[in-house]
Write an enzyme that holds these catalytic residues in place. Structure first.
Site, short mmCIF file in Angstrom:
data_model
loop_
_atom_site.label_atom_id
_atom_site.label_comp_id
_atom_site.label_asym_id
_atom_site.label_seq_id
_atom_site.Cartn_x
_atom_site.Cartn_y
_atom_site.Cartn_z
N LYS A 298 -4.73 -10.57 -3.19
CA LYS A 298 -5.32 -11.49 -1.83
C LYS A 298 -4.93 -13.24 -2.22
O LYS A 298 -4.46 -13.90 -1.19
CB LYS A 298 -6.67 -11.13 -1.68
CG LYS A 298 -6.92 -9.86 -1.10
CD LYS A 298 -6.94 -9.80 0.47
CE LYS A 298 -7.07 -8.41 0.79
NZ LYS A 298 -7.04 -7.84 2.13
N LYS B 142 1.77 0.03 0.51
CA LYS B 142 0.84 0.90 1.17
C LYS B 142 0.57 0.64 2.43
O LYS B 142 0.98 -0.79 2.86
CB LYS B 142 -0.45 0.74 0.59
CG LYS B 142 -1.33 -0.39 0.66
CD LYS B 142 -2.84 -0.08 0.26
CE LYS B 142 -3.56 -1.26 0.62
NZ LYS B 142 -4.77 -1.18 1.37
N LYS C 275 -3.14 -2.90 7.46
CA LYS C 275 -2.84 -3.91 8.47
C LYS C 275 -2.02 -5.03 7.91
O LYS C 275 -1.13 -5.75 8.65
CB LYS C 275 -4.13 -4.40 8.75
CG LYS C 275 -5.10 -3.44 9.59
CD LYS C 275 -6.65 -3.25 9.39
CE LYS C 275 -7.29 -2.23 9.56
NZ LYS C 275 -8.60 -1.78 8.97
#
Ligand code: TYM
Length: 361
Positions: A132, A215, A218
């Site tokens: 992230k 994967k 969103k």
């Protein structure tokens, strides 16, 4: 004279019923649920909620949602959406406790206790944080501290209700491992107290995205994501154009038949016992010997899913939506009470163990 008969044995006490296991998992309210959420998580939620020997607590991770969201209106809308998704996936709200993380303030208290047992170095090594942080850096943005301490709050979610089973997708395994370590650390410091949670009783899955990378999720974007709420036609439209040319898709594992992402989905379906006729052999054989074109393979994957669960999910969603927001709110209100009744004493007990005074009389 014959010996008197031996005294009758007292009737055997019935064996105590084994204690039900506790399953817990949460989902962030960050938009519509997709195939990855279902095959990785909510499908297991539904199976667990049908079991007599398991007590289920499934929550909306509203606090975790704030780590990446700053649109209050969207968050408020999506909270109910997650609960609709639970029920559409087959979770029985009469049996499972469905709750909102925000309604359990004790989880934050426990999170603080656990943060005092965690080093910054340990958090810095978490994959989720690294990914992230790097993604944000590419956009010229800095990661917030909530993202950094995300795994501690998640550990508090897990240890608060003393969960035994934590059904999650593969991407969350490191976080569950971390929660286990924290339980052991606490028990080592303050005496045996927390249950050490295990994963689900089967291997966790990772559903690949429909497009070139990673994967399904969103963050991979709309094109890569098959939403459960969409119609069959919309799902087919999306899957039909998903790239399958091995030269264009990033090879998941060079030389492996799972070289296109649809192959990856077939593989997950087989793994979960959803694909008839051996699944992957069918794909591998058809693919390597050019017996089938990619469109056939894709259609087959979608149809297996349609028959196996997609249609049913759509029907249950329509039924629950027809009951209106009032029904969903009632499910959450009741679930919040039940979840808090379970979690509060566990957390207060942990605080006392750590030397805090929770009741001044
Ligand atoms: P979230 O909302 O990101 O994901 C929810 C669940 O969906 C699974 N999942 C997948 N599984 C397989 N393949 C995929 N492509 C895929 N994408 C998502 C995730 O593994 C997850 O199980 N941090 C958690 C939320 C959470 C939580 C908890 C979970 C907060 N507290 C306590 C368990 C216990 C999360 O990833 O949410």
């Amino acid at each position: 004279m014959s010996a008197p008969p031996p005294p009758a044995l007292p009737p055997e006490a019935p064996a105590p019923a084994p204690k039900p296991k506790v399953a817990l998992s949460l989902i962030r309210a960050t938009g519509r649920t997709h195939l990855g959420n279902y095959l990785g998580a909510t499908r297991s939620f539904a199976q667990l909620s049908a079991r007599e020997d398991v007590r289920c607590y499934f929550g909306v991770a509203t606090l975790h949602s704030l780590t990446t969201l700053s649109d209050p209106r969207a968050l408020k809308r999506d909270i109910r959406g997650v609960v609709v998704d639970f029920i559409a996936a087959g979770v029985d709200p009469e049996r499972a406790v469905i709750f909102d993380q925000t309604a359990i303030p004790e989880t934050l208290q426990l999170s603080w206790l656990l943060s005092c047992l965690t080093t910054a170095g340990r958090l810095e090594r978490m994959h989720h944080w690294k990914e992230k942080k790097d993604k944000l850096a590419e956009l010229g943005q800095a990661a917030n501290v909530g993202l950094f301490t995300y795994p501690i709050l998640m550990a508090a979610d897990i240890l608060g209700p003393a969960a035994d089973l934590v059904p999650v997708g593969e991407d969350q395994l490191q976080h569950v491992e971390f929660a286990r370590d924290l339980a052991l650390r606490f028990n080592h410091l303050y005496g045996d107290y927390f249950r050490v949670p295990t994963f689900l009783e089967r291997e966790a899955v990772r559903v690949p995205g429909l497009s070139a990378s990673g994967k399904m999720g969103k963050s991979e974007g709309d094109k890569a994501t098959l939403y459960l709420g969409d119609s069959y036609e919309a799902q087919w439209k999306k899957i039909k154009v998903a790239p399958t040319d091995p030269a264009r898709v990033r090879l998941q594992d060079a030389g492996h038949p799972d070289r296109c992402n649809i192959g990856g989905i077939h593989k997950v379906l087989t793994h979960l016992g959803l694909h008839e006729e051996g699944g992957m052999e069918w794909v591998t054989d058809g693919c390597t010997q050019a017996k089938w074109g990619c469109a056939v393979c894709k259609k087959r994957a979608l149809d297996v899913m349609e028959e196996g669960f997609l249609r049913e999910i759509r029907e249950r969603r329509a039924a629950v939506e027809a009951r209106g927001d009032g029904y969903i709110d009632e499910v959450i209100r009741e679930g919040n009470e039940r979840a808090r009744a379970r979690i509060q004493p566990v957390v207060l007990g942990a605080m006392e163990r750590a030397g805090l005074i929770t009741r001044w009389v």
